[in-house]
Design a protein around this motif. Structure first.
Motif, PDB file in Angstrom:
ATOM      1  N   GLN A 115     -13.000 -64.994  -3.682  1.00 10.00           N
ATOM      2  CA  GLN A 115     -12.813 -65.649  -4.971  1.00 10.00           C
ATOM      3  C   GLN A 115     -13.397 -64.832  -6.126  1.00 10.00           C
ATOM      4  O   GLN A 115     -12.908 -64.901  -7.254  1.00 10.00           O
ATOM      5  CB  GLN A 115     -13.416 -67.058  -4.970  1.00 10.00           C
ATOM      6  CG  GLN A 115     -14.889 -67.143  -4.628  1.00 10.00           C
ATOM      7  CD  GLN A 115     -15.141 -67.406  -3.162  1.00 10.00           C
ATOM      8  OE1 GLN A 115     -14.497 -66.832  -2.296  1.00 10.00           O
ATOM      9  NE2 GLN A 115     -16.085 -68.289  -2.880  1.00 10.00           N
ATOM     10  N   HIS A 116     -14.434 -64.037  -5.839  1.00  7.07           N
ATOM     11  CA  HIS A 116     -15.053 -63.232  -6.891  1.00  7.07           C
ATOM     12  C   HIS A 116     -14.190 -62.017  -7.232  1.00  7.07           C
ATOM     13  O   HIS A 116     -14.017 -61.687  -8.420  1.00  7.07           O
ATOM     14  CB  HIS A 116     -16.449 -62.790  -6.437  1.00  7.07           C
ATOM     15  CG  HIS A 116     -17.324 -63.926  -6.053  1.00  7.07           C
ATOM     16  ND1 HIS A 116     -18.117 -63.931  -4.914  1.00  7.07           N
ATOM     17  CD2 HIS A 116     -17.514 -65.150  -6.628  1.00  7.07           C
ATOM     18  CE1 HIS A 116     -18.771 -65.070  -4.820  1.00  7.07           C
ATOM     19  NE2 HIS A 116     -18.414 -65.835  -5.854  1.00  7.07           N
ATOM     20  N   VAL A 117     -13.655 -61.361  -6.224  1.00  6.33           N
ATOM     21  CA  VAL A 117     -12.748 -60.241  -6.484  1.00  6.33           C
ATOM     22  C   VAL A 117     -11.513 -60.744  -7.214  1.00  6.33           C
ATOM     23  O   VAL A 117     -11.009 -60.099  -8.149  1.00  6.33           O
ATOM     24  CB  VAL A 117     -12.355 -59.534  -5.170  1.00  6.33           C
ATOM     25  CG1 VAL A 117     -11.253 -58.496  -5.413  1.00  6.33           C
ATOM     26  CG2 VAL A 117     -13.567 -58.873  -4.537  1.00  6.33           C
ATOM     27  N   LEU A 118     -11.025 -61.906  -6.814  1.00  2.00           N
ATOM     28  CA  LEU A 118      -9.855 -62.489  -7.462  1.00  2.00           C
ATOM     29  C   LEU A 118     -10.131 -62.743  -8.946  1.00  2.00           C
ATOM     30  O   LEU A 118      -9.295 -62.444  -9.808  1.00  2.00           O
ATOM     31  CB  LEU A 118      -9.470 -63.791  -6.752  1.00  2.00           C
ATOM     32  CG  LEU A 118      -8.184 -64.489  -7.207  1.00  2.00           C
ATOM     33  CD1 LEU A 118      -6.985 -63.569  -7.070  1.00  2.00           C
ATOM     34  CD2 LEU A 118      -7.974 -65.770  -6.399  1.00  2.00           C
ATOM     35  N   TRP A 119     -11.309 -63.266  -9.259  1.00  2.00           N
ATOM     36  CA  TRP A 119     -11.672 -63.512 -10.658  1.00  2.00           C
ATOM     37  C   TRP A 119     -11.750 -62.196 -11.424  1.00  2.00           C
ATOM     38  O   TRP A 119     -11.278 -62.100 -12.563  1.00  2.00           O
ATOM     39  CB  TRP A 119     -13.015 -64.235 -10.734  1.00  2.00           C
ATOM     40  CG  TRP A 119     -13.408 -64.591 -12.137  1.00  2.00           C
ATOM     41  CD1 TRP A 119     -13.087 -65.727 -12.821  1.00  2.00           C
ATOM     42  CD2 TRP A 119     -14.187 -63.789 -13.044  1.00  2.00           C
ATOM     43  NE1 TRP A 119     -13.617 -65.677 -14.099  1.00  2.00           N
ATOM     44  CE2 TRP A 119     -14.287 -64.504 -14.258  1.00  2.00           C
ATOM     45  CE3 TRP A 119     -14.799 -62.537 -12.935  1.00  2.00           C
ATOM     46  CZ2 TRP A 119     -14.989 -64.005 -15.360  1.00  2.00           C
ATOM     47  CZ3 TRP A 119     -15.487 -62.041 -14.040  1.00  2.00           C
ATOM     48  CH2 TRP A 119     -15.573 -62.768 -15.232  1.00  2.00           C
ATOM     49  N   ARG A 120     -12.322 -61.196 -10.807  1.00  7.09           N
ATOM     50  CA  ARG A 120     -12.500 -59.912 -11.485  1.00  7.09           C
ATOM     51  C   ARG A 120     -11.167 -59.278 -11.874  1.00  7.09           C
ATOM     52  O   ARG A 120     -10.997 -58.784 -12.990  1.00  7.09           O
ATOM     53  CB  ARG A 120     -13.299 -58.956 -10.606  1.00  7.09           C
ATOM     54  CG  ARG A 120     -14.751 -59.368 -10.407  1.00  7.09           C
ATOM     55  CD  ARG A 120     -15.577 -58.217  -9.929  1.00  7.09           C
ATOM     56  NE  ARG A 120     -15.550 -57.975  -8.508  1.00  7.09           N
ATOM     57  CZ  ARG A 120     -15.231 -56.819  -7.939  1.00  7.09           C
ATOM     58  NH1 ARG A 120     -14.828 -55.798  -8.671  1.00  7.09           N
ATOM     59  NH2 ARG A 120     -15.269 -56.666  -6.628  1.00  7.09           N
ATOM     60  N   ILE A 121     -10.217 -59.287 -10.959  1.00  3.59           N
ATOM     61  CA  ILE A 121      -8.944 -58.609 -11.261  1.00  3.59           C
ATOM     62  C   ILE A 121      -8.055 -59.446 -12.175  1.00  3.59           C
ATOM     63  O   ILE A 121      -7.107 -58.922 -12.750  1.00  3.59           O
ATOM     64  CB  ILE A 121      -8.187 -58.219  -9.970  1.00  3.59           C
ATOM     65  CG1 ILE A 121      -7.789 -59.445  -9.155  1.00  3.59           C
ATOM     66  CG2 ILE A 121      -9.006 -57.242  -9.153  1.00  3.59           C
ATOM     67  CD1 ILE A 121      -6.940 -59.108  -7.925  1.00  3.59           C
ATOM     68  N   LYS A 122      -8.377 -60.732 -12.310  1.00  8.56           N
ATOM     69  CA  LYS A 122      -7.646 -61.563 -13.270  1.00  8.56           C
ATOM     70  C   LYS A 122      -8.289 -61.506 -14.651  1.00  8.56           C
ATOM     71  O   LYS A 122      -7.780 -62.092 -15.608  1.00  8.56           O
ATOM     72  CB  LYS A 122      -7.594 -63.017 -12.785  1.00  8.56           C
ATOM     73  CG  LYS A 122      -6.565 -63.265 -11.683  1.00  8.56           C
ATOM     74  CD  LYS A 122      -6.532 -64.721 -11.301  1.00  8.56           C
ATOM     75  CE  LYS A 122      -5.398 -65.021 -10.327  1.00  8.56           C
ATOM     76  NZ  LYS A 122      -4.071 -64.968 -10.975  1.00  8.56           N
ATOM     77  N   ASN A 123      -9.429 -60.816 -14.751  1.00 12.47           N
ATOM     78  CA  ASN A 123     -10.174 -60.771 -16.006  1.00 12.47           C
ATOM     79  C   ASN A 123     -10.525 -59.344 -16.433  1.00 12.47           C
ATOM     80  O   ASN A 123     -11.648 -59.073 -16.869  1.00 12.47           O
ATOM     81  CB  ASN A 123     -11.445 -61.623 -15.895  1.00 12.47           C
ATOM     82  CG  ASN A 123     -11.153 -63.111 -15.903  1.00 12.47           C
ATOM     83  OD1 ASN A 123     -11.019 -63.728 -16.948  1.00 12.47           O
ATOM     84  ND2 ASN A 123     -11.031 -63.691 -14.710  1.00 12.47           N
TER      85      ASN A 123
END
Length: 258
Positions: A115-123
């Motif tokens: 979930q953290h990697v997902l947030w990073r690449i969406k931001n």
């Protein structure tokens, strides 16, 4: 002078009454425990500390990566957790020797879950660059909190987001590496869950844009145990471990980076 029993009793009663009238020292109430909301593995989320606040190290690293992306130079991006971040530590020399010709960027943060990697690449971490390839290996930090199906959903969401934001990039999706139990290094119950995760995410390989590669068998010894020579803590890699990793993916990367 002798104190009679009656006088002693009266003195004791007076002392007790005086103590009862003395206010008790003020006590500081204990701070209420911070209860963090659950973080589903396939829903973008920032990383929080035990104090309930966003982890400052996570944000600092993320902002650094966003700035690297804005430079627009990186042609090869690695995404992951501390095992990926370790390319800048134990893997530094191997990284320079194996990948420098590709103008690589290392976007790994210790402790990250899907979930953290997902947030990073969406931001912002995939904005401003047009890499030819992305190497993704994530999920081991989810093992204690999420079922195999949930972890696989998180990995799938990351792959889909990379495809959405960088459609030209080929994705080298790595099976989650094995991890050993202490102190023996033998592969334990966590690996049974990781095998299930890897079996699910292997189906994301479409032979065109996403390529799944399982190099986990290159780390353990023939008896199935991990050694400190390769993984000092039976999770993170030594320089020898990073050399194994680089050697295992270099042929495929050479194809994807053409």
């Amino acid at each position: 002078m002798k104190i009679t029993s009656l006088a002693f009793s009266l003195l004791l009663l007076a002392t007790t009454a005086l103590q009862a009238q003395t206010p008790a020292p003020a006590t500081t109430p204990a701070a209420p425990a911070v209860v963090l909301p659950p973080q589903p593995p396939d829903v973008p989320a920032e990383k929080y500390g035990k104090d309930g606040k966003i982890n400052p190290g996570f944000i600092a690293a993320h902002e650094k990566f966003v700035n690297i992306a804005k430079e627009g130079k990186a042609q090869l991006v690695f995404l992951g957790d501390s095992i990926t971040a370790g390319w800048a530590g134990n893997g530094k020399q191997v990284w320079a020797k194996s990948f420098s010709q590709y103008t690589p960027a290392n976007f790994g943060i210790g402790g990250d879950r899907t979930q953290h990697v997902l947030w990073r690449i969406k931001n912002g971490e995939l904005e401003g660059i047009k890499p030819k390839a992305c190497v993704l290996m994530i999920g081991t930090n989810n093992v204690a909190s999420d079922p195999a199906e949930g972890i696989a959903k998180g990995v799938t969401a990351i792959v889909e987001t990379i495809r959405e934001k960088q459609p030209q990039a080929k994705i080298l999706l790595l099976a989650v590496f094995p991890r050993g139990d202490k102190p023996t290094g033998k592969l334990g119950t966590a690996n049974e869950k990781l095998k299930q995760v890897n079996a699910i995410i292997s189906k994301l390989d479409d032979g065109k844009n996403v390529f799944f590669l399982d190099i986990g068998s290159k780390f353990p010894q023939p008896d199935g145990a991990l050694t400190k020579e390769v993984m000092p803590d039976f999770l993170h890699l030594s320089p020898t471990g990073y050399q194994i990793w680089a050697d295992a993916i270099s042929p495929k990367l050479a194809e994807l980076m053409k």
